[in-house]
Design a protein around this motif. Structure first.
Motif, PDB file in Angstrom:
ATOM      1  N   MET A   1       0.823  -1.203   0.000  1.00 33.15           N
ATOM      2  CA  MET A   1       0.000   0.000   0.000  1.00 33.15           C
ATOM      3  C   MET A   1       0.866   1.266   0.000  1.00 33.15           C
ATOM      4  SD  MET A   1      -3.122  -0.767  -0.270  1.00 33.15           S
ATOM      5  CE  MET A   1      -2.733  -2.183  -1.256  1.00 33.15           C
ATOM      6  N   ARG A   2       1.949   1.265   0.790  1.00 33.42           N
ATOM      7  CA  ARG A   2       2.841   2.429   0.814  1.00 33.42           C
ATOM      8  C   ARG A   2       3.498   2.634  -0.546  1.00 33.42           C
ATOM      9  NH1 ARG A   2       3.880   0.365   5.824  1.00 33.42           N
ATOM     10  NH2 ARG A   2       5.722  -0.758   5.111  1.00 33.42           N
ATOM     11  N   ASP A   3       3.963   1.547  -1.166  1.00 33.63           N
ATOM     12  CA  ASP A   3       4.587   1.656  -2.489  1.00 33.63           C
ATOM     13  C   ASP A   3       3.601   2.187  -3.519  1.00 33.63           C
ATOM     14  OD1 ASP A   3       6.929   0.696  -1.428  1.00 33.63           O
ATOM     15  OD2 ASP A   3       6.686  -1.350  -2.218  1.00 33.63           O
ATOM     16  N   THR A   4       2.378   1.707  -3.452  1.00 29.32           N
ATOM     17  CA  THR A   4       1.351   2.157  -4.393  1.00 29.32           C
ATOM     18  C   THR A   4       1.066   3.638  -4.186  1.00 29.32           C
ATOM     19  OG1 THR A   4       0.368  -0.047  -4.382  1.00 29.32           O
ATOM     20  CG2 THR A   4      -1.001   1.756  -5.191  1.00 29.32           C
ATOM     21  N   LEU A   5       0.965   4.068  -2.933  1.00 26.96           N
ATOM     22  CA  LEU A   5       0.705   5.471  -2.623  1.00 26.96           C
ATOM     23  C   LEU A   5       1.861   6.356  -3.095  1.00 26.96           C
ATOM     24  CD1 LEU A   5      -1.165   7.535  -1.300  1.00 26.96           C
ATOM     25  CD2 LEU A   5       0.008   7.088   0.854  1.00 26.96           C
ATOM     26  N   GLN A   6       3.098   5.932  -2.844  1.00 23.34           N
ATOM     27  CA  GLN A   6       4.255   6.712  -3.277  1.00 23.34           C
ATOM     28  C   GLN A   6       4.303   6.826  -4.802  1.00 23.34           C
ATOM     29  OE1 GLN A   6       7.592   4.743  -1.493  1.00 23.34           O
ATOM     30  NE2 GLN A   6       7.328   5.734   0.498  1.00 23.34           N
ATOM     31  N   LYS A   7       4.019   5.738  -5.494  1.00 24.35           N
ATOM     32  CA  LYS A   7       4.017   5.754  -6.957  1.00 24.35           C
ATOM     33  C   LYS A   7       2.959   6.711  -7.478  1.00 24.35           C
ATOM     34  CE  LYS A   7       4.789   3.983 -11.112  1.00 24.35           C
ATOM     35  NZ  LYS A   7       5.330   4.960 -12.005  1.00 24.35           N
ATOM     36  N   ALA A   8       1.775   6.686  -6.870  1.00 28.01           N
ATOM     37  CA  ALA A   8       0.700   7.591  -7.285  1.00 28.01           C
ATOM     38  C   ALA A   8       1.095   9.046  -7.038  1.00 28.01           C
ATOM     39  CB  ALA A   8      -0.585   7.251  -6.554  1.00 28.01           C
TER      40      ALA A   8
END
Length: 154
Positions: free
Chosen positions: A136-143
């Protein structure tokens, strides 16, 4: 009429040609720009075709899923009917056959519920929670990076 055209051409040849910039580099840049424009135009056509295909595939996937669900339910009911028929022949009683079939279905349902609860327990283990949090953190950072990149490009 033809003579006047020839006269105009002859008169035009006597005038000095207008000065233009070196056409070699400008022509090549123009050709490059045209090629890039055609390339991106073709890429856009390809993207539109692929999106249309994907949209069509989603519709067909939903239809195939619905057909598979209906067929699976029908097959399950047929198999249950056959098992009930075999039990009725074996036990010489329809009531006993249905009672045995109900117990078998209740056991299968109970097993499915236990499996579901076990899987939910596995999802709640610390390592799973950490993995889920990292995803979830990786997805948020990518977004957020994509949003920042879009803001910079505007």
């Amino acid at each position: 009429m033809h003579d006047s055209v020839r006269d105009n051409e002859a008169a035009g040849q006597t005038e000095p040609p207008p000065r233009s910039a070196p056409s070699g580099l400008i022509d090549e840049l123009g050709q490059l720009a045209g090629a890039v424009r055609r390339l991106f135009g073709e890429q856009m056509h390809l993207l539109v075709a692929e999106l249309g295909l994907a949209r069509s595939a989603v519709s067909w996937l939903l239809a195939a899923g619905l057909i598979a669900t209906v067929t699976g339910v029908g097959l399950g009911l047929t198999v249950l009917g056959l098992i009930g028929l075999v039990l009725a022949k074996w036990l010489h009683s329809w009531i006993a056959a249905f009672a045995v079939l109900a117990v078998l279905e209740a056991l299968a349902l109970f097993g499915a519920v236990l499996l579901f609860r076990r899987c939910m327990h596995w999802m709640s283990l610390p390592a799973s929670r950490q993995e889920w949090g990292a995803i979830m953190r990786d997805t948020l950072q990518k977004a957020e990076q994509d949003i920042e990149a879009d803001k910079r490009s505007d």
